[in-house]
Structures are given as structure tokens and as C-alpha cells.
Design a protein around this motif. Structure first.
Motif, PDB file in Angstrom:
ATOM      1  N   ASP A  13     -22.909  28.513   7.376  1.00 21.99           N
ATOM      2  CA  ASP A  13     -23.835  29.445   8.028  1.00 21.99           C
ATOM      3  C   ASP A  13     -23.341  29.851   9.415  1.00 21.99           C
ATOM      4  O   ASP A  13     -23.459  31.012   9.809  1.00 21.99           O
ATOM      5  N   ASP A  16     -20.587  32.283   8.909  1.00 24.87           N
ATOM      6  CA  ASP A  16     -21.156  33.569   8.481  1.00 24.87           C
ATOM      7  C   ASP A  16     -21.673  34.368   9.673  1.00 24.87           C
ATOM      8  O   ASP A  16     -21.488  35.586   9.746  1.00 24.87           O
ATOM      9  N   GLN A  17     -22.320  33.692  10.610  1.00 21.76           N
ATOM     10  CA  GLN A  17     -22.815  34.382  11.806  1.00 21.76           C
ATOM     11  C   GLN A  17     -21.668  35.005  12.590  1.00 21.76           C
ATOM     12  O   GLN A  17     -21.752  36.142  13.043  1.00 21.76           O
ATOM     13  N   ILE A  20     -20.228  38.069  10.622  1.00 23.71           N
ATOM     14  CA  ILE A  20     -21.084  39.252  10.714  1.00 23.71           C
ATOM     15  C   ILE A  20     -20.953  39.891  12.095  1.00 23.71           C
ATOM     16  O   ILE A  20     -20.877  41.120  12.216  1.00 23.71           O
TER      17      ILE A  20
END
Length: 94
Positions: A13, A16-17, A20
Motif C-alpha cells: 500500500d 502504491d501511494q 500514484i
């Protein structure tokens, strides 16, 4: 070493941050490129540049232990989205 699924997911996670955030930054820059191309009547797609980028992507992938085909597939999608956006930015011909 005990693998903790939740800890692994937390790490994913976090990555992923970051991905993005970087993707958003990349699209902001390609938006500027698209505006420049439209203003200077340049084509939305630069196949020579793309070829150079894919060589670089394959090399970087190998350096980081990533299957180059995975990276190429992802970048093909990103580039296709960018090209479509650059086409949208072209002035409408009367």
C-alpha cells in the motif's frame, strides 16, 4: 523468517501511494508536452522517442530485477493514454 501477510500488504500500500503520486506527476508533465505539441503543430505521437524509451525501460527493468515485458506492457498503456490526450489537445480544424 515468518512472513506476515498484513505487513506485506502495508508495504504494498505504501508503494502504491508513491506510484500514484509519481504517475500523477508524470501525467502533469505529459499534459504540458501535449499543450506544447498542439501549440507548435507537432504530431501527438513521436515513434522515435517511444522506441528510445522502450529500450531504456527494458534496461532499467533488468537492472532492478523486473521482467522487462511487464514494464513494457505497463508503459505501453501509459503512453497510449498520453497519446490519446495529446490528440484531444489538438486544435479543431474548421
Amino acid at each position: 523468517m515468518t512472513v506476515n501477510l498484513q505487513e506485506l500488504r502495508v508495504q504494498i500500500d505504501a508503494i502504491d501511494q508513491q506510484m500514484i503520486a509519481l504517475l500523477a506527476e508524470r501525467f502533469q508533465l505529459t499534459e504540458e508536452v501535449g499543450k506544447y505539441k498542439a501549440e507548435h503543430q507537432l504530431p501527438p505521437q513521436d515513434t522515435a522517442r517511444e522506441a528510445q524509451q522502450f529500450v531504456k525501460i527494458a534496461r532499467l527493468s533488468e537492472q532492478h530485477g523486473l521482467n522487462p515485458q511487464y514494464a513494457s506492457d505497463i508503459y505501453r498503456l501509459i503512453i497510449d493514454i498520453v497519446i490519446a490526450r495529446h490528440q484531444e489537445l489538438l486544435p479543431v480544424k474548421a
